[in-house]
Design an enzyme around this catalytic site. Structure first.
Site, PDB file in Angstrom:
ATOM      1  N   ARG A 164      -3.358  -8.703 -20.553  1.00 13.85           N
ATOM      2  CA  ARG A 164      -4.266  -8.376 -21.659  1.00 13.85           C
ATOM      3  C   ARG A 164      -3.673  -7.367 -22.629  1.00 13.85           C
ATOM      4  NH1 ARG A 164      -7.288  -3.915 -20.885  1.00 13.85           N
ATOM      5  NH2 ARG A 164      -9.182  -4.547 -21.983  1.00 13.85           N
TER       6      ARG A 164
ATOM      7  N   ASP B 115     -10.573   1.321 -24.129  1.00  7.63           N
ATOM      8  CA  ASP B 115     -10.579   1.166 -22.671  1.00  7.63           C
ATOM      9  C   ASP B 115     -10.566   2.526 -21.980  1.00  7.63           C
ATOM     10  OD1 ASP B 115     -10.317  -1.541 -22.866  1.00  7.63           O
ATOM     11  OD2 ASP B 115      -8.202  -1.612 -22.274  1.00  7.63           O
TER      12      ASP B 115
ATOM     13  N   PRO C  38       0.829  -1.218   0.000  1.00 11.37           N
ATOM     14  CA  PRO C  38       0.000   0.000   0.000  1.00 11.37           C
ATOM     15  C   PRO C  38       0.860   1.265   0.000  1.00 11.37           C
ATOM     16  CG  PRO C  38      -0.244  -1.208   2.074  1.00 11.37           C
ATOM     17  CD  PRO C  38       0.591  -2.057   1.174  1.00 11.37           C
TER      18      PRO C  38
ATOM     19  N   GLU D  97       3.219  -7.230   8.113  1.00  8.93           N
ATOM     20  CA  GLU D  97       3.474  -5.784   7.961  1.00  8.93           C
ATOM     21  C   GLU D  97       4.412  -5.465   6.801  1.00  8.93           C
ATOM     22  OE1 GLU D  97       1.948  -3.285   9.897  1.00  8.93           O
ATOM     23  OE2 GLU D  97       0.752  -5.055  10.382  1.00  8.93           O
TER      24      GLU D  97
HETATM   25  N1  ADE Z   1      -0.868  -5.091   0.075  1.00  6.37           N
HETATM   26  C1  ADE Z   1      -1.764  -4.657   0.986  1.00  6.37           C
HETATM   27  N2  ADE Z   1      -2.512  -3.673   0.505  1.00  6.37           N
HETATM   28  C2  ADE Z   1      -2.080  -3.438  -0.771  1.00  6.37           C
HETATM   29  C3  ADE Z   1      -2.444  -2.529  -1.791  1.00  6.37           C
HETATM   30  N3  ADE Z   1      -3.406  -1.622  -1.620  1.00  6.37           N
HETATM   31  N4  ADE Z   1      -1.786  -2.585  -2.957  1.00  6.37           N
HETATM   32  C4  ADE Z   1      -0.798  -3.487  -3.145  1.00  6.37           C
HETATM   33  N5  ADE Z   1      -0.409  -4.356  -2.223  1.00  6.37           N
HETATM   34  C5  ADE Z   1      -1.029  -4.354  -1.039  1.00  6.37           C
END
Ligand code: ADE
Length: 274
Positions: free
Chosen positions: A161, A176, A92, A119
């Site tokens: 794709r 797209d 994230p 984590e």
């Molecule tokens: N791992 C946990 N959340 C994630 C996300 N939003 N994007 C990529 N990998 C992740």
């Protein structure tokens, strides 16, 4: 394209056997290899995580199994793979995954994925890998998943794709949402198929008119309206030079205008439907 995925849950990646990606594998367009991270542990418990230095909740993935797994992937380079893979680390905290990044990754001959649980992976693994291969940390959106495997599925599907010959109809990604060109930064509008009358609902007349110019115009107007409603943040990316007088009239009717001073399109406030 070759794709390696190192994971503690290879079964999470079963969907890579299905549909578009599965067919691309069967045809030999994609060479996907899954690796079990625990096979690179050396203790009886096959430990892949430990408590974080500095304290705090959760566990961190230990560097040794990851390094051993990545060493093995790198050492297995075959002819045509490229000397080293591009390492994609879903997190994230990474760079936001977009169609543009999908295009960029689709141009690489070899991708290796390092999806973490807990984590995350000890930072030194990423730093050391970056000394030997390109590394991209990628987030698929502003939310937190329980692990990176689902992000791998998302990225692989979006990349696969785009590979030559993978989509049946070569035209299929031209329109797209987010594809470069005339439809850049526009969301695709609604689509319809038979029957022409369904539960008392018809199909927009223009679509059965056979008038291709009018249909293209209608689709573009729908794309403008949908983008404004669902993604008003994209409006400021629209290119003035890509708009003809019909576009500007359609945008005017939606409350969107070109502001010379701002150098971008502005719009009246949009009601966000809940
Ligand atoms: N791992 C946990 N959340 C994630 C996300 N939003 N994007 C990529 N990998 C992740």
């Amino acid at each position: 394209m070759r794709i390696d995925v190192v994971t503690i849950f290879p079964e999470y990646l079963e969907p890579l056997n299905v549909s578009l990606v599965g067919k691309a594998r069967a045809r030999g367009q994609l060479d996907v290899r899954l690796h079990e991270l625990r096979e690179h542990t050396t203790d009886v418990h096959r430990t892949v995580d430990d408590s974080p230095y500095g304290g705090g909740p959760g566990m961190v993935m230990k560097p040794e199994p990851w390094a051993a797994a990545l060493d093995q992937v790198v050492a297995s380079a075959g002819p045509g793979d490229g000397a080293v893979p591009t390492l994609v680390v879903p997190t994230p905290s990474g760079r936001l995954f977009t169609q543009e990044l999908a295009q960029e990754l689709a141009g690489r001959p070899w991708l290796a994925f390092a999806p973490a649980r807990y984590e995350g992976i000890d930072r030194r693994v990423i730093e050391e890998a970056a000394e030997r291969m390109p590394v991209v940390e990628v987030s698929i959106g502003d939310y937190v998943l329980a692990g990176g495997e689902v992000a791998v599925l998302v990225i692989v599907e979006a990349v696969a794709r785009l590979l030559p010959g993978v989509l049946g109809n070569a035209e299929s990604h031209r329109d797209d949402s987010f594809a470069p060109g005339r439809m850049a930064d526009l969301l695709e509008g609604p689509v319809y198929t038979k029957p022409a009358d369904w539960r008392g609902r018809g199909v927009p007349e223009v679509l059965v008119s056979g008038n291709h110019g009018k249909i293209a115009r209608w689709r573009r107007d729908q794309a403008f309206a949908r983008t404004l409603a669902n993604r008003p943040d994209l409006v400021e990316r629209w290119d003035r030079d890509g708009m003809d007088k019909h576009d500007l009239a359609a945008l005017g009717a939606l409350g969107v205008w070109w502001d010379e001073e701002a150098g971008r399109f502005l719009h009246t406030p949009v009601d966000v439907e809940q």
